[in-house]
Design a protein around this motif. Structure first.
Motif, short mmCIF file in Angstrom:
data_model
loop_
_atom_site.label_atom_id
_atom_site.label_comp_id
_atom_site.label_asym_id
_atom_site.label_seq_id
_atom_site.Cartn_x
_atom_site.Cartn_y
_atom_site.Cartn_z
N ILE A 118 0.88 -1.17 0.00
CA ILE A 118 0.00 0.00 0.00
C ILE A 118 0.92 1.23 0.00
CG2 ILE A 118 -1.78 1.27 1.25
CD1 ILE A 118 -2.48 -1.49 2.58
N LEU A 119 0.91 1.97 -1.08
CA LEU A 119 1.78 3.15 -1.20
C LEU A 119 0.93 4.41 -1.17
CD1 LEU A 119 4.35 1.97 -3.90
CD2 LEU A 119 4.51 1.82 -1.40
N TYR A 120 1.49 5.46 -0.60
CA TYR A 120 0.76 6.73 -0.50
C TYR A 120 1.39 7.76 -1.44
CZ TYR A 120 4.45 7.01 3.05
OH TYR A 120 5.64 6.93 3.72
N ASP A 121 0.89 8.99 -1.39
CA ASP A 121 1.25 10.04 -2.35
C ASP A 121 0.86 9.62 -3.76
OD1 ASP A 121 2.24 12.32 -1.05
OD2 ASP A 121 4.10 11.28 -0.56
N ALA A 122 -0.37 9.12 -3.88
CA ALA A 122 -0.86 8.63 -5.16
C ALA A 122 -0.88 9.72 -6.23
CB ALA A 122 -2.27 8.06 -4.99
N GLU B 295 -3.58 8.64 -0.83
CA GLU B 295 -2.89 9.92 -0.84
C GLU B 295 -2.08 10.18 0.42
OE1 GLU B 295 -1.32 12.50 -2.84
OE2 GLU B 295 -3.14 11.78 -3.80
N HIS B 296 -2.57 9.73 1.56
CA HIS B 296 -1.94 10.10 2.83
C HIS B 296 -1.41 8.88 3.57
CE1 HIS B 296 -3.48 14.11 2.24
NE2 HIS B 296 -4.69 13.62 2.08
N LEU B 297 -0.33 9.08 4.29
CA LEU B 297 0.26 8.01 5.09
C LEU B 297 -0.73 7.46 6.11
CD1 LEU B 297 2.58 6.28 6.18
CD2 LEU B 297 3.35 8.27 7.50
N ALA B 298 -1.51 8.34 6.73
CA ALA B 298 -2.48 7.89 7.73
C ALA B 298 -3.46 6.88 7.13
CB ALA B 298 -3.23 9.09 8.30
N ASP C 151 0.99 -4.06 3.34
CA ASP C 151 2.11 -3.45 4.04
C ASP C 151 2.48 -2.11 3.41
OD1 ASP C 151 2.08 -5.87 5.37
OD2 ASP C 151 3.76 -6.70 4.22
N THR C 152 3.25 -1.31 4.13
CA THR C 152 3.70 -0.04 3.58
C THR C 152 5.10 0.27 4.10
OG1 THR C 152 3.03 2.26 3.14
CG2 THR C 152 2.73 1.45 5.39
#
Length: 343
Positions: free
Chosen positions: A190-194, A224-227, A239-240
């Motif tokens: 799961i990656l953020y900052d899409a 979009e966000h780490l949270a 996982d991230t």
């Protein structure tokens, strides 16, 4: 025509003599007389005529006077404006921040700076280092803090601190040993900052490692966000990864496990400015505040970063250029699912 000539003219007109003008300006009477004479030569008309022991303005002098007054006032206003910037009694500081600014106490930057310099206007922008670097390149802001690598054309890059990037999972088994890039490629990531996708600095590092290992990374979900990513990890979806500062923060969810990468991975935080452009006094001071905030965090009891020594800054900058070049050759594959995007 010079400002000193206009000053001599206006003081002589006000005092009615070159002697009075000399006294007001701290000059000798012959010097004032010579300044006015040269002004008259340039204009081709006399500005004064003798009346007894004094001077009386001619019609030409009367015509010149209001414009001379405006010119001198404008010059005074310009000097005042510049001195206000020099003394930080005015002006605007424009600065960009990285996505994880809050984890390094940079979110308090505006408040601390305002308390010290309440008359300076502050403009802080930036959601991602890619965005901040681009804004500096375009001249929309003067400087900013970014995580490397970013496109650096036209930028002066000064590495300051680095923070380790770690693997985060709800599965204790996956966190039992350091994670390789092959592990990342096979895990449900799961990656953020899409919004920034392959241009995000962390993804660029992953892309470089994937290319060198002959694998590809296809995140299961982008948000979009780490949270948001951490919420999904906590639910066991995947996982991230995140910096140590995020893991050490009070907002980090309970019950998650952290593992290092087999080949340690770091966020390098740097100051970027436009190459060849001097910072305004206000922005220069704000940049100093930001750097000091990072150094204070690193040296504090809860700090997770390491200050990059001046002797190592060149090596860090070269590493940034290498990562950038290599990451361009193999972007991370796009996602199957996208979520939490901004409008």
């Amino acid at each position: 025509m010079t400002l000193q000539q206009l000053q001599a003219f206006m003081e002589a007109r006000k005092g009615g003599s070159f002697t009075a003008a000399a006294r007001s300006l701290g000059l000798t009477q012959p010097s004032v007389s010579e300044l006015v004479r040269r002004l008259e030569d340039e204009l081709g008309m006399e500005l004064f005529r003798r009346a007894g022991r004094g001077l009386v303005s001619t019609l030409a002098g009367d015509e010149l006077a209001p414009f001379a007054e405006q010119a001198l006032a404008a010059a005074d206003q310009g000097v005042t404006a510049v001195r206000a910037l020099r003394d930080l009694e005015g002006g605007t500081a424009t600065f960009g921040l990285l996505r994880n600014a809050e984890f390094y106490a940079l979110s308090e930057l505006a408040l601390r700076f305002h308390r010290r310099h309440p008359s300076v206007r502050v403009r802080l922008v930036g959601q991602n280092s890619t965005e901040t670097a681009a804004a500096v390149q375009r001249g929309e802001i003067e400087a900013g803090m970014v995580t490397l690598p970013v496109d650096h054309e036209g930028l002066a890059v000064t590495p300051l601190v680095r923070d380790e990037v770690v693997y985060i999972t709800a599965d204790a088994g996956r966190a039992a040993t350091p994670r390789t890039i092959a592990d990342v490629a096979t895990a449900p990531m799961i990656l953020y900052d899409a919004h920034y996708g392959d241009t995000d600095p962390a993804r660029r590092q992953l892309a470089t490692r994937a290319r060198l290992s002959g694998v590809s990374i296809e995140p299961l979900i982008e948000v979009e966000h780490l949270a948001s990513a951490l919420t999904l990890v906590q639910a066991g979806v995947g996982d991230t990864l995140a910096c140590r500062a995020a893991v050490a923060s009070a907002t980090f969810p309970v019950g998650l496990h952290v593992a290092r990468f087999a080949e340690p991975m770091y966020d390098t935080i740097a100051l970027v400015t436009r190459r060849g452009h001097a910072l305004s006094p206000a922005t220069r001071e704000l940049a100093r505040f930001a750097q000091q905030t990072l150094f204070d965090h690193a040296r504090g009891p809860h700090g997770t970063t390491t200050v990059i020594a001046r002797t190592d800054a060149r090596r860090a900058a070269d590493e940034h250029v290498r990562l950038l070049a290599e990451s361009r050759s193999m972007p991370i594959s796009r996602t199957r699912v996208r979520g939490d995007s901004r409008s």
